[in-house]
Design an enzyme around this catalytic site. Sequence first.
Site, PDB file in Angstrom:
ATOM      1  N   ASP A   1      37.784  61.361  35.782  1.00 20.45           N
ATOM      2  CA  ASP A   1      37.402  61.630  34.311  1.00 20.45           C
ATOM      3  C   ASP A   1      36.850  60.676  33.378  1.00 20.45           C
ATOM      4  OD1 ASP A   1      38.249  63.814  32.420  1.00 20.45           O
ATOM      5  OD2 ASP A   1      39.527  62.305  31.728  1.00 20.45           O
TER       6      ASP A   1
ATOM      7  N   LYS B   1      45.930  57.311  29.451  1.00 16.37           N
ATOM      8  CA  LYS B   1      46.303  58.170  28.779  1.00 16.37           C
ATOM      9  C   LYS B   1      47.726  57.655  28.131  1.00 16.37           C
ATOM     10  CE  LYS B   1      43.208  61.549  29.666  1.00 16.37           C
ATOM     11  NZ  LYS B   1      42.145  61.668  28.939  1.00 16.37           N
TER      12      LYS B   1
ATOM     13  N   HIS C   1      32.086  57.756  31.526  1.00 14.95           N
ATOM     14  CA  HIS C   1      32.216  57.033  30.043  1.00 14.95           C
ATOM     15  C   HIS C   1      32.189  55.486  30.328  1.00 14.95           C
ATOM     16  CE1 HIS C   1      32.557  60.995  28.851  1.00 14.95           C
ATOM     17  NE2 HIS C   1      33.945  60.845  28.982  1.00 14.95           N
TER      18      HIS C   1
ATOM     19  N   LYS D   1      30.019  67.333  31.851  1.00 13.34           N
ATOM     20  CA  LYS D   1      30.605  66.858  32.823  1.00 13.34           C
ATOM     21  C   LYS D   1      31.871  67.829  33.198  1.00 13.34           C
ATOM     22  CE  LYS D   1      34.070  63.354  32.098  1.00 13.34           C
ATOM     23  NZ  LYS D   1      35.511  63.753  31.447  1.00 13.34           N
TER      24      LYS D   1
HETATM   25  C1  BG6 Z   1      36.552  63.547  28.132  1.00  9.49           C
HETATM   26  C2  BG6 Z   1      37.709  63.281  29.076  1.00  9.49           C
HETATM   27  O1  BG6 Z   1      35.283  63.332  28.736  1.00  9.49           O
HETATM   28  O2  BG6 Z   1      36.431  62.207  27.239  1.00  9.49           O
HETATM   29  C3  BG6 Z   1      38.879  63.263  28.325  1.00  9.49           C
HETATM   30  O3  BG6 Z   1      37.549  64.330  29.991  1.00  9.49           O
HETATM   31  C4  BG6 Z   1      38.989  62.060  27.371  1.00  9.49           C
HETATM   32  O4  BG6 Z   1      40.015  63.068  29.121  1.00  9.49           O
HETATM   33  C5  BG6 Z   1      38.078  62.090  26.412  1.00  9.49           C
HETATM   34  O5  BG6 Z   1      40.278  62.364  26.636  1.00  9.49           O
HETATM   35  C6  BG6 Z   1      37.831  60.972  25.331  1.00  9.49           C
HETATM   36  O6  BG6 Z   1      36.666  61.248  24.484  1.00  9.49           O
HETATM   37  P1  BG6 Z   1      36.938  60.514  23.107  1.00  9.49           P
HETATM   38  O7  BG6 Z   1      35.635  60.661  22.483  1.00  9.49           O
HETATM   39  O8  BG6 Z   1      37.969  61.031  22.364  1.00  9.49           O
HETATM   40  O9  BG6 Z   1      37.059  59.023  23.273  1.00  9.49           O
END
Ligand code: BG6
Length: 484
Positions: free
Chosen positions: A235, A331, A240, A148
């Site tokens: 993002d 964040k 997700h 991605k």
């Molecule tokens: C990524 C995003 O896909 O996933 C990031 O670009 C984010 O901004 C990250 O911090 C979060 O992943 P995880 O596995 O730490 O929850």
Amino acid sequence: MVSRVIPVETFDLVIFGGTGDLARRKILPGLFRRFRSGQMPEGSRIIGAARSDLDQAGYRQMIAAAVAEFGGEEKHDSKGLEAFIATLDYVAIDAKGEGGWAELASIVRKDVVQAFYFSVAPSLFGDLAERLHTNSIANAQSRIVVEKPFGRDLETARALNETLATHFDESQIYRIDHYLGKETVQNLMAVRFGNMLFEPLWNNHYVDHIQITVAETVGVGGRGAYYDKSGAMRDMVQNHLMQLLCLIAMEPPSQFGADEVRDEKLKVIRALQPVEPHHIVRGQYDAGYDGKSYREDAENPRSFTESFIAMKCEIANWRWAGVPFYLRTGKRMKARSSEITVVFKDLGHSIFEGDEARHRNILSIRLQPNEGMDLQVTIKEPGPGGMRLIDVPLDMSFADALGPDAEEVPDAYERLIMDVIRGNQTLFMRGDEVEAAWSWTDPLINGWEARNDVPKLYDAGSTGPEDAMAMMHRDGRKWREIKA
Ligand code: BG6
């Protein structure tokens, strides 16, 4: 516990962007863990390909250092590490030119599983796909793994799909969303479709609402330039959170097969309704907790990009009509905590005299940290004093429940890469799914851009802007507490 590592066939895995951040932090330390678990058959090779002018020895040194820095306990296995890095090769390559391609062609074998991981800027995906063919490296059995962001809107995602499709069949394309590789995310499917208990209640007759929270403590420092053009919606939500929503809301597939699962997810995305502007709260973190403000991190003092978003979504189908899905991600929040919560409806009638309190069953599935499930049930408060009801959790952490024998949970990346080698696309996004997700996302983003919507400031270390609380309160509900 008996090891259930399923061996894969011998492979050549080429990682374009093999010296990059993702390769060093996640992909190679993950592959080392698979190597140690015996899943990587002898003779398999990992070939880093990047612009840097390195040789094989230099690359091996770089990856040994990366494992030492980013690996877990396994990094102390120096003998294992030595054997692992002996599987590494390196080719200095020019994605847009001819440099290195002949060498790569001479290295990659035709008689083993071939996988090409595109861990590079999306603008290079097309070039890589094309050169793999013009240099006769890839064939009809090769697989490509695409990171991605998959486009930044419907138009760019479509163009990317078309470009890839000129060189590869859909069955060869593995679009990664690493959330799908997380242990608990897969457990969502096991909980829903492996138990009698939940599925009959999984609908608008019994469920009041569902919350999905992915809270992070990190800011965007270091990747501000990318992030400022994306924001939380592109993002995190478009991929997700959308995937989590699909797994929670989809109909049971007829079997756990790649297309069966993805067909059902696609139907959910297509049934998502447009979100009203007053059901969206965008936020930006302020300075605090020894950190800079979002605008300072992004080095854009006039940025209107959101580092937080909360929204109320509706799925227009028989199962979910009238059940709000509240999504929230941000964040620099209070704690790193990702959780899906299913809040069941109130009892229609209480037989217990004097019991005015509202008792609700709440099922929460913790993705990270401390993966597990918690079901809130109502019981009688022990002891004398009549029939006084209280709510208590039936709490299960997977680590506790499975005990010390539990096998180490593989990281999302290592699991997904092994699925690529195995040729299993179930946990990867199909082209039409990604396009459908953008079709839903685009009008929302266009809407706030046209309105010049200014994100609300929130304190670093908080739970996001006040407006996100207010949005819930207006509906007579409240967000789950964010706690580590
Ligand atoms: C990524 C995003 O896909 O996933 C990031 O670009 C984010 O901004 C990250 O911090 C979060 O992943 P995880 O596995 O730490 O929850």
